[in-house]
Design an enzyme around this catalytic site. Structure first.
Site, mmCIF file in Angstrom:
data_model
loop_
_atom_site.group_PDB
_atom_site.id
_atom_site.type_symbol
_atom_site.label_atom_id
_atom_site.label_comp_id
_atom_site.label_asym_id
_atom_site.label_seq_id
_atom_site.Cartn_x
_atom_site.Cartn_y
_atom_site.Cartn_z
ATOM 1 N N CYS A 181 0.844 -1.193 0.000
ATOM 2 C CA CYS A 181 0.000 0.000 0.000
ATOM 3 C C CYS A 181 0.878 1.240 0.000
ATOM 4 O O CYS A 181 1.893 1.290 0.708
ATOM 5 C CB CYS A 181 -0.886 -0.026 1.243
ATOM 6 S SG CYS A 181 -1.997 1.364 1.409
ATOM 7 N N HIS A 225 -9.371 -3.973 -0.976
ATOM 8 C CA HIS A 225 -8.354 -3.133 -0.341
ATOM 9 C C HIS A 225 -8.810 -1.673 -0.312
ATOM 10 O O HIS A 225 -8.719 -1.003 0.725
ATOM 11 C CB HIS A 225 -7.035 -3.287 -1.114
ATOM 12 C CG HIS A 225 -5.891 -2.513 -0.580
ATOM 13 N ND1 HIS A 225 -4.859 -3.097 0.117
ATOM 14 C CD2 HIS A 225 -5.586 -1.195 -0.651
ATOM 15 C CE1 HIS A 225 -3.985 -2.163 0.456
ATOM 16 N NE2 HIS A 225 -4.399 -0.999 -0.007
ATOM 17 N N GLU A 226 -9.327 -1.167 -1.434
ATOM 18 C CA GLU A 226 -9.759 0.233 -1.507
ATOM 19 C C GLU A 226 -11.045 0.468 -0.703
ATOM 20 O O GLU A 226 -11.185 1.512 -0.057
ATOM 21 C CB GLU A 226 -9.932 0.678 -2.963
ATOM 22 C CG GLU A 226 -8.672 0.586 -3.805
ATOM 23 C CD GLU A 226 -7.433 1.222 -3.189
ATOM 24 O OE1 GLU A 226 -7.557 2.232 -2.464
ATOM 25 O OE2 GLU A 226 -6.328 0.708 -3.423
ATOM 26 N N HIS A 276 -10.021 0.986 2.768
ATOM 27 C CA HIS A 276 -9.550 2.361 3.027
ATOM 28 C C HIS A 276 -10.732 3.277 3.353
ATOM 29 O O HIS A 276 -10.660 4.099 4.261
ATOM 30 C CB HIS A 276 -8.782 2.929 1.831
ATOM 31 C CG HIS A 276 -7.343 2.555 1.801
ATOM 32 N ND1 HIS A 276 -6.466 2.863 2.818
ATOM 33 C CD2 HIS A 276 -6.612 1.915 0.863
ATOM 34 C CE1 HIS A 276 -5.258 2.419 2.504
ATOM 35 N NE2 HIS A 276 -5.321 1.830 1.323
#
Length: 164
Positions: A94, A137-138, A141
Site C-alpha cells: 500500500c 483493499h480500496e 480504506h
C-alpha cells in the site's frame, strides 16, 4: 496529490458517504486517477489516502501480471461488497504503508456495488483474482482500515522488497 502514510488519523477513520453528482467529487475522482497513474505499480487509490474523508476510490489493474479479469480504470463512490467467496491469502502492499507488505486473506471472487461519479449511475462489478483483491483493499480504506488491520499477526508482515 500527496499520499498520506500511517499513522495519519484519517487512514483509521471511516470516510463519509458522498453525493456522486457533486462537482467536487467529480474533480476528486479525476485527481485520484491522475495520482494513481503517477505512482509506478499503483493499482488503486482511495480518497482517505490523500486526506479527503470521502468514500471514493479508483482502481486499474490493467496489465498487472496477477490480473485475470480487468474492467480497466474506474472510480466508484459509496461502494460495498455485496457478495464474496473463494477466500485466499495473498501478499498486499500500500502506498500509505510504503515499507511493509502483508499476507491478507480476501475473497477471490466479489460482487461490488457503487455509484459512478458525475452521473450517480449505479454500477455492479463482478470480478475475481487480483482485481477483487484491489477492490476490497480500496473499500477497506474507505472504512478506515489498512491491510495491516487484516493480517493474521506479526508473522504475516514483511519488509517490502526493493528491486533495483
Amino acid at each position: 496529490m500527496n499520499v498520506l502514510t500511517a499513522p495519519a488519523a484519517i487512514l483509521s477513520t471511516p470516510a463519509d458517504e458522498v453525493d456522486p453528482a457533486d462537482p467536487a467529487i467529480v474533480r476528486l475522482a479525476a485527481d485520484l486517477i491522475t495520482t494513481m497513474r503517477a505512482a509506478p505499480g499503483c493499482v488503486g487509490l482511495a480518497a482517505p489516502q490523500v486526506g479527503v474523508s470521502a468514500q471514493v476510490f479508483c482502481v486499474d489493474v490493467t496489465g498487472h501480471p496477477k490480473a485475470v479479469t480487468t474492467h480497466g480504470a474506474f472510480v466508484l463512490c459509496n461502494a460495498k461488497v455485496v457478495e464474496a467467496s473463494r477466500w485466499r491469502p495473498g501478499r498486499e502492499g500500500c502506498m500509505s504503508v510504503p515499507d511493509l507488505t502483508g499476507d491478507v486473506k480476501r475473497a477471490a471472487r466479489v460482487v461490488v456495488e457503487g455509484l459512478r461519479p458525475g452521473t450517480g449511475e449505479s454500477i455492479t462489478i463482478t470480478t475475481d483474482a487480483f482485481e477483487a483483491r484491489a477492490l476490497q483493499h480500496e473499500i477497506d480504506h474507505c472504512a478506515g482500515k489498512l491491510f495491516l488491520d487484516r493480517v493474521a499477526g506479526a508473522h504475516a508482515i514483511h519488509v517490502r522488497k526493493v528491486y533495483l
